[in-house]
Design an enzyme around this catalytic site. Sequence first.
Site, PDB file in Angstrom:
ATOM      1  N   ASN A   1      20.165  53.646  17.052  1.00 58.66           N
ATOM      2  CA  ASN A   1      20.209  53.165  18.436  1.00 58.66           C
ATOM      3  C   ASN A   1      21.305  52.113  18.592  1.00 58.66           C
ATOM      4  OD1 ASN A   1      18.441  51.571  16.839  1.00 58.66           O
ATOM      5  ND2 ASN A   1      17.395  50.759  18.622  1.00 58.66           N
TER       6      ASN A   1
ATOM      7  N   CYS B   1      19.695  55.986  22.242  1.00 56.12           N
ATOM      8  CA  CYS B   1      18.695  56.152  21.185  1.00 56.12           C
ATOM      9  C   CYS B   1      19.334  56.724  19.914  1.00 56.12           C
ATOM     10  CB  CYS B   1      17.604  57.114  21.643  1.00 56.12           C
ATOM     11  SG  CYS B   1      16.424  56.414  22.813  1.00 56.12           S
TER      12      CYS B   1
ATOM     13  N   GLU C   1      18.285  59.259  18.179  1.00 56.71           N
ATOM     14  CA  GLU C   1      18.332  60.728  18.205  1.00 56.71           C
ATOM     15  C   GLU C   1      19.568  61.210  18.960  1.00 56.71           C
ATOM     16  OE1 GLU C   1      15.882  58.715  18.989  1.00 56.71           O
ATOM     17  OE2 GLU C   1      13.910  59.593  18.665  1.00 56.71           O
TER      18      GLU C   1
ATOM     19  N   CYS D   1      11.147  58.999  22.301  1.00 56.69           N
ATOM     20  CA  CYS D   1      11.016  58.882  23.764  1.00 56.69           C
ATOM     21  C   CYS D   1      11.135  60.267  24.404  1.00 56.69           C
ATOM     22  CB  CYS D   1      12.059  57.924  24.323  1.00 56.69           C
ATOM     23  SG  CYS D   1      13.694  58.638  24.528  1.00 56.69           S
TER      24      CYS D   1
HETATM   25  N1  THU Z   1      14.613  54.111  20.592  1.00 55.00           N
HETATM   26  C1  THU Z   1      15.217  55.103  19.862  1.00 55.00           C
HETATM   27  O1  THU Z   1      16.299  54.907  19.293  1.00 55.00           O
HETATM   28  N2  THU Z   1      14.590  56.319  19.794  1.00 55.00           N
HETATM   29  C2  THU Z   1      13.401  56.599  20.386  1.00 55.00           C
HETATM   30  O2  THU Z   1      12.995  57.753  20.382  1.00 55.00           O
HETATM   31  C3  THU Z   1      12.599  55.519  20.989  1.00 55.00           C
HETATM   32  C4  THU Z   1      13.364  54.280  21.308  1.00 55.00           C
HETATM   33  C5  THU Z   1      15.300  52.822  20.697  1.00 55.00           C
HETATM   34  C6  THU Z   1      15.971  52.606  22.028  1.00 55.00           C
HETATM   35  C7  THU Z   1      16.019  51.108  22.123  1.00 55.00           C
HETATM   36  O3  THU Z   1      17.228  50.660  21.510  1.00 55.00           O
HETATM   37  C8  THU Z   1      14.843  50.635  21.294  1.00 55.00           C
HETATM   38  O4  THU Z   1      14.402  51.748  20.543  1.00 55.00           O
HETATM   39  C9  THU Z   1      13.693  50.115  22.135  1.00 55.00           C
HETATM   40  O5  THU Z   1      13.342  51.000  23.131  1.00 55.00           O
END
Ligand code: THU
Length: 132
Positions: free
Chosen positions: A39, A50, A52, A83
């Site tokens: 992220n 994110c 992913e 998410c």
């Molecule tokens: N986040 C991800 O990288 N992947 C996910 O599937 C859930 C959330 C990150 C985004 C953000 O930088 C942090 O987690 C908090 O939401």
Amino acid sequence: MSLLEPALAARDNAYAPYSRLKVGAAVRCPDGSIHVGCNVENAAYPEGTCAEAGAIAAMVAAGHREIVEVLVAADTPEPIPPCGGCRQRLAEFAAPDTPVTLAADGGRSERTTLGALLPGAFGGGYLPEPRR
Ligand code: THU
């Protein structure tokens, strides 16, 4: 090779000064290649991306279009669920039976599938034929 080590290495590089939640993701392609992302947050919060999304971008930039395995690693005591947006992003390149491992710190992990995470996914098959 397990997807855990590459995902953890990417997670180490996560840029998450606002949420303090570091996430790494790794995807495997049919040829065995592994692509990772982390992220990357932004002071303008909605511009953050994110882990992913980063892994998928790296995979596509390397010339691949199919995911056969996914692992998401967070630096949390319990595994975190991907998410909703990332479930949809993964569905573009993976199948409902594609295994998804959600890994936490300290070795705890859960195994699921993309279909369990995103039943009834929208896909390109629902789009109308392009008009001329
Ligand atoms: N986040 C991800 O990288 N992947 C996910 O599937 C859930 C959330 C990150 C985004 C953000 O930088 C942090 O987690 C908090 O939401």
